[in-house]
Write a protein that holds these residues in place. Structure first.
Motif, mmCIF file in Angstrom:
data_model
loop_
_atom_site.group_PDB
_atom_site.id
_atom_site.type_symbol
_atom_site.label_atom_id
_atom_site.label_comp_id
_atom_site.label_asym_id
_atom_site.label_seq_id
_atom_site.Cartn_x
_atom_site.Cartn_y
_atom_site.Cartn_z
ATOM 1 N N ASN A 298 7.798 83.609 30.958
ATOM 2 C CA ASN A 298 6.820 84.675 30.802
ATOM 3 C C ASN A 298 6.307 85.165 32.161
ATOM 4 O OD1 ASN A 298 5.348 82.253 31.120
ATOM 5 N ND2 ASN A 298 3.599 83.054 29.987
ATOM 6 N N TRP A 299 6.811 84.561 33.264
ATOM 7 C CA TRP A 299 6.429 85.010 34.607
ATOM 8 C C TRP A 299 7.403 84.435 35.617
ATOM 9 C CZ3 TRP A 299 4.626 84.144 39.592
ATOM 10 C CH2 TRP A 299 3.861 85.168 40.152
ATOM 11 N N ALA A 300 7.777 85.245 36.591
ATOM 12 C CA ALA A 300 8.629 84.792 37.693
ATOM 13 C C ALA A 300 8.229 85.587 38.925
ATOM 14 C CB ALA A 300 10.104 85.011 37.379
ATOM 15 N N GLY A 301 7.797 84.888 39.967
ATOM 16 C CA GLY A 301 7.399 85.631 41.148
ATOM 17 C C GLY A 301 7.110 84.762 42.347
ATOM 18 N N PHE A 302 6.673 85.435 43.385
ATOM 19 C CA PHE A 302 6.486 84.830 44.690
ATOM 20 C C PHE A 302 5.039 84.886 45.137
ATOM 21 C CE2 PHE A 302 10.844 86.079 44.356
ATOM 22 C CZ PHE A 302 11.528 85.037 44.946
ATOM 23 N N TYR A 303 4.662 83.852 45.851
ATOM 24 C CA TYR A 303 3.414 83.828 46.615
ATOM 25 C C TYR A 303 3.807 83.515 48.049
ATOM 26 C CZ TYR A 303 0.399 83.823 42.495
ATOM 27 O OH TYR A 303 -0.258 84.168 41.356
ATOM 28 N N PHE A 304 3.193 84.218 49.010
ATOM 29 C CA PHE A 304 3.503 84.030 50.425
ATOM 30 C C PHE A 304 2.279 83.521 51.167
ATOM 31 C CE2 PHE A 304 6.338 87.748 49.343
ATOM 32 C CZ PHE A 304 7.459 86.967 49.140
ATOM 33 N N SER B 134 4.374 75.533 30.746
ATOM 34 C CA SER B 134 5.079 74.721 31.733
ATOM 35 C C SER B 134 5.364 75.579 32.956
ATOM 36 C CB SER B 134 6.361 74.133 31.146
ATOM 37 O OG SER B 134 7.228 75.150 30.686
ATOM 38 N N GLU B 135 5.651 74.895 34.078
ATOM 39 C CA GLU B 135 5.776 75.618 35.343
ATOM 40 C C GLU B 135 6.767 74.907 36.269
ATOM 41 O OE1 GLU B 135 2.658 77.704 38.506
ATOM 42 O OE2 GLU B 135 1.901 76.448 36.887
ATOM 43 N N SER C 242 6.507 79.375 31.875
ATOM 44 C CA SER C 242 7.082 79.496 30.541
ATOM 45 C C SER C 242 6.017 79.224 29.487
ATOM 46 C CB SER C 242 8.223 78.493 30.365
ATOM 47 O OG SER C 242 8.690 78.518 29.023
ATOM 48 N N PRO C 243 6.103 79.922 28.359
ATOM 49 C CA PRO C 243 5.200 79.615 27.246
ATOM 50 C C PRO C 243 5.660 78.378 26.461
ATOM 51 C CG PRO C 243 6.632 81.424 26.629
ATOM 52 C CD PRO C 243 6.937 81.091 28.074
ATOM 53 N N LEU C 244 6.801 77.823 26.844
ATOM 54 C CA LEU C 244 7.360 76.649 26.153
ATOM 55 C C LEU C 244 7.007 75.369 26.901
ATOM 56 C CD1 LEU C 244 10.936 78.131 25.652
ATOM 57 C CD2 LEU C 244 9.051 78.151 23.998
ATOM 58 N N PRO C 245 6.405 74.388 26.240
ATOM 59 C CA PRO C 245 6.158 73.115 26.914
ATOM 60 C C PRO C 245 7.486 72.454 27.286
ATOM 61 C CG PRO C 245 5.196 73.135 24.690
ATOM 62 C CD PRO C 245 5.954 74.397 24.863
ATOM 63 N N GLY C 246 7.549 71.854 28.468
ATOM 64 C CA GLY C 246 8.742 71.140 28.885
ATOM 65 C C GLY C 246 9.962 72.022 29.116
ATOM 66 N N ARG C 247 9.758 73.308 29.397
ATOM 67 C CA ARG C 247 10.887 74.240 29.572
ATOM 68 C C ARG C 247 11.769 73.880 30.773
ATOM 69 N NH1 ARG C 247 14.463 76.395 31.438
ATOM 70 N NH2 ARG C 247 15.148 78.555 31.379
ATOM 71 N N SER D 230 7.863 71.348 42.437
ATOM 72 C CA SER D 230 7.018 70.808 41.371
ATOM 73 C C SER D 230 7.551 71.254 40.022
ATOM 74 C CB SER D 230 5.580 71.320 41.512
ATOM 75 O OG SER D 230 5.016 70.924 42.723
ATOM 76 N N VAL D 231 7.759 70.295 39.124
ATOM 77 C CA VAL D 231 8.131 70.569 37.742
ATOM 78 C C VAL D 231 7.003 70.023 36.883
ATOM 79 C CG1 VAL D 231 9.791 70.147 35.892
ATOM 80 C CG2 VAL D 231 10.592 70.371 38.259
ATOM 81 N N VAL D 232 6.346 70.918 36.155
ATOM 82 C CA VAL D 232 5.195 70.518 35.334
ATOM 83 C C VAL D 232 5.513 70.818 33.871
ATOM 84 C CG1 VAL D 232 2.732 70.839 34.917
ATOM 85 C CG2 VAL D 232 3.634 70.990 37.254
ATOM 86 N N GLU D 233 5.632 69.757 33.080
ATOM 87 C CA GLU D 233 5.982 69.915 31.671
ATOM 88 C C GLU D 233 4.845 70.516 30.854
ATOM 89 O OE1 GLU D 233 7.592 66.445 29.847
ATOM 90 O OE2 GLU D 233 9.131 66.204 31.390
ATOM 91 N N ASP D 234 3.602 70.185 31.207
ATOM 92 C CA ASP D 234 2.425 70.687 30.476
ATOM 93 C C ASP D 234 1.349 71.045 31.494
ATOM 94 O OD1 ASP D 234 0.233 71.240 28.906
ATOM 95 O OD2 ASP D 234 0.183 69.293 27.917
#
Length: 169
Positions: free
Chosen positions: A58-64, A122-123, A143-148, A102-106
């Motif tokens: 639901n989101w894909a982008g950059f922070y600088f 998830s992120e 993602s709006p999906l947990p554990g994506r 970082s992989v965050v399931e929830d």
């Protein structure tokens, strides 16, 4: 060099399917950035490519990085987002601190999570390094999906970030 974007619908049900998707994404991103050194153009195309190709985002982008302690919003796809994130805050700021993916399931269980979009569950955040090894930003997927996201996704997105790092002027 010419490039074409795949119209393939990808599955993320198996590690093999994910690896095939990332192989295609690497080829497509390589074509998009070939001969182009403009960082904003390349990251804009990368966020669009990933957002419009990968299922379950639901989101894909950059922070600088702007200064030593703050991330500022860059090119993205999805709903409007938080503009500034302090180093060490949320998943993005923590990724800068630890200099590792970082992989965050929830995200709701992540201490200090910054909820730009309440639908995100998830992120995956990958640091971007400059030529001197300093963190210059992050590539953030929600993602709006947990554990994506899993280790295969982390490796795949890291490989895309490496292509972008090499394209930087």
């Amino acid at each position: 060099m010419s490039f074409s974007l795949s119209e393939t619908t990808y599955s993320t049900d198996t590690p093999e399917a994910k690896r095939a998707m990332y192989e295609d994404l690497r080829a497509q991103l390589g074509g998009l950035v070939h001969g182009e050194r403009d960082w904003i153009a390349n990251t804009a195309n990368a966020s669009s490519l990933v957002f419009n190709t990968m299922p379950g985002l639901n989101w894909a982008g950059f922070y600088f990085m702007q200064g030593p302690d703050e991330l500022v919003l860059g090119p993205f796809q999805g709903k409007p987002a938080c503009i500034r994130i302090r180093k060490g805050r949320g998943v993005c700021g923590s990724t800068v601190d630890k200099r590792a993916t970082s992989v965050v399931e929830d995200v709701h269980a992540f201490p200090g999570h910054i909820a730009c979009d309440a639908a995100s569950r998830s992120e995956l955040v990958v640091p971007i390094f400059g030529k001197d090894g300093e963190v210059i930003g992050v590539f953030d997927l929600d993602s709006p999906l947990p554990g994506r996201f899993d280790a295969v996704d982390a490796e795949g997105i890291e490989s895309l970030v490496r292509i972008l790092e090499q394209s930087r002027a």
